[in-house]
Design an enzyme around this catalytic site. Structure first.
Site, PDB file in Angstrom:
ATOM      1  N   CYS A 132       0.964  -0.808   0.086  1.00 47.78           N
ATOM      2  CA  CYS A 132       0.058   0.236  -0.062  1.00 47.78           C
ATOM      3  C   CYS A 132       0.596   1.244  -0.187  1.00 47.78           C
ATOM      4  O   CYS A 132       0.209   2.110  -0.138  1.00 47.78           O
ATOM      5  CB  CYS A 132      -0.913  -0.364   1.095  1.00 47.78           C
ATOM      6  SG  CYS A 132      -1.815  -1.443   1.391  1.00 47.78           S
TER       7      CYS A 132
ATOM      8  N   HIS B  13      -3.802   6.318   2.073  1.00 50.75           N
ATOM      9  CA  HIS B  13      -4.222   5.513   1.640  1.00 50.75           C
ATOM     10  C   HIS B  13      -5.708   5.091   2.283  1.00 50.75           C
ATOM     11  O   HIS B  13      -5.822   4.839   3.251  1.00 50.75           O
ATOM     12  CB  HIS B  13      -2.667   4.332   1.951  1.00 50.75           C
ATOM     13  CG  HIS B  13      -3.655   3.209   2.238  1.00 50.75           C
ATOM     14  ND1 HIS B  13      -3.907   2.222   0.568  1.00 50.75           N
ATOM     15  CD2 HIS B  13      -3.480   2.122   2.909  1.00 50.75           C
ATOM     16  CE1 HIS B  13      -4.252   0.957   0.824  1.00 50.75           C
ATOM     17  NE2 HIS B  13      -4.282   0.846   1.777  1.00 50.75           N
TER      18      HIS B  13
ATOM     19  N   ASN C  57     -10.346  -0.585  -1.212  1.00 56.79           N
ATOM     20  CA  ASN C  57      -9.047  -0.854  -1.085  1.00 56.79           C
ATOM     21  C   ASN C  57      -8.379  -1.240  -2.242  1.00 56.79           C
ATOM     22  O   ASN C  57      -7.903  -2.651  -2.243  1.00 56.79           O
ATOM     23  CB  ASN C  57      -8.872  -1.297   0.286  1.00 56.79           C
ATOM     24  CG  ASN C  57      -7.461  -1.464   0.987  1.00 56.79           C
ATOM     25  OD1 ASN C  57      -6.224  -0.521   0.121  1.00 56.79           O
ATOM     26  ND2 ASN C  57      -6.936  -1.252   1.873  1.00 56.79           N
TER      27      ASN C  57
END
Length: 334
Positions: A124, A259, A290
């Protein structure tokens, strides 16, 4: 006999992001489609993650295809000829082929062949890592223009029955073109890792175990409470260091692009940073999910489409996740 004097490359003093591109999975998957295998509900997912739907790609679309589409848009918007792109970096954890690299294929697809190209795996934080590398390589004279992509098809590495992370994940790619600038456009990156917590979030098995019939196809798992605590309490320190490294104050920011891990994490980070109400906070996770390395550029792309007035202003972006790895920098939005 004296040693001949070598040439050593040098480049421009400053760089900046010239443009952004995006590609999301074409299927909008609502919570109700996922709750059965995890014995959950739409309300439970919304309360804990802020996600209403997530973007997922069809079975025959690869992360590489999403990366190509995002990169093409970014290059077209930049006004830079594809032949002038001499570096392509792709951050990903979901390339289904270990080799060749996704970046080399994408470089060829967008007309940048024979650009230097390599993939990087920082989960990420991958996009923030790639921005840091493109910035450094251009300023060192090793490249002139770079395409940086975060690309993921996480639906390929998800177990629908896993209650820890499966309902979070989406598919997409976000891309940026980075080039020289007359003024500073990318502040110093604050990055690092904590491998002692590697088991907190990551793949549950190895490809060797899968090959030998000792385990199923490797999929992502996480210890949700541990990841939440780490993301909030440790990453706020990283974010503060990035603001300090940029030589600015929180009030100088116009946007915060973290993020898109979880809406609760996004909101808590903003609260801990004491950001002014004037700072626009990216909340792309609500309808994209996500997307790991793709989440920051996707969120930035959407933010600029909804708030074009943010172009030319300062944004703090921070990525964090499996590894545990993290990276943050302040950038001037294109």
């Amino acid at each position: 006999m004296s040693t001949p004097r070598l040439n050593q490359s040098t480049g421009p003093q400053y760089t900046r992001i010239l443009s952004l591109g995006a590609a999301r999975g074409s299927n909008a998957v609502p919570n109700d489609d996922l709750v059965g295998p995890i014995n959950s509900s739409d309300e439970w997912i919304r309360q804990r993650t802020g996600i209403i739907t997530r973007a997922r790609a069809p079975h025959d679309v690869l992360a590489m295809d999403l990366a190509t589409d995002a990169a093409r848009e970014a290059v077209e918007k930049s006004g830079i000829a594809p032949s002038d792109i001499d570096l392509v970096l792709i951050a990903t954890i979901s390339n289904v082929r270990q080799t060749p690299s996704m970046s080399a294929v994408v470089a060829d697809r967008i007309g940048a062949n024979p650009a230097a190209a390599y993939d990087l795996n920082a989960a990420c934080a991958g996009y923030a890592y790639a921005v840091a590398q493109a910035d450094a390589l251009i300023r060192a004279g090793a490249a002139h223009y770079a395409v940086v992509v975060g690309a993921e098809k996480l639906s390929d590495v998800v177990d629908p029955a896993d209650r820890s992370i499966s309902f979070l994940l989406g598919d997409g790619a976000g891309a940026a073109v980075i080039g020289p600038s007359d003024e500073p456009g990318i502040a110093p990156t604050v990055w690092g890792s904590d491998g002692s917590k590697a088991d907190t979030v990551g793949m549950d098995h190895t490809l060797v175990e899968f090959r030998d019939g000792e385990a199923g196809w490797p999929t992502l798992r996480q210890d949700g409470p541990s990841v939440f605590r780490w993301a909030v309490w440790e990453m706020v320190k990283v974010a503060r260091r990035a603001i300090e490294a940029a030589g600015i104050e929180p009030g100088d920011l116009s946007a915060f692009i973290p993020h898109q891990a979880n809406m609760r994490i996004v909101d808590e980070l903003a609260k801990q940073l004491k950001l002014p109400e004037t700072v626009v906070i990216a909340r792309d996770i609500e309808t994209t999910g996500n997307t790991s390395a793709a989440s920051i550029p996707l969120a930035a792309h959407r933010l600029l489409s909804e708030h074009p007035e943010l172009s030319g202003t300062l944004a703090l972006q921070i990525g964090f996740g499996a590894g545990l790895v993290f990276g943050a920098q302040v950038v001037v939005l294109p």
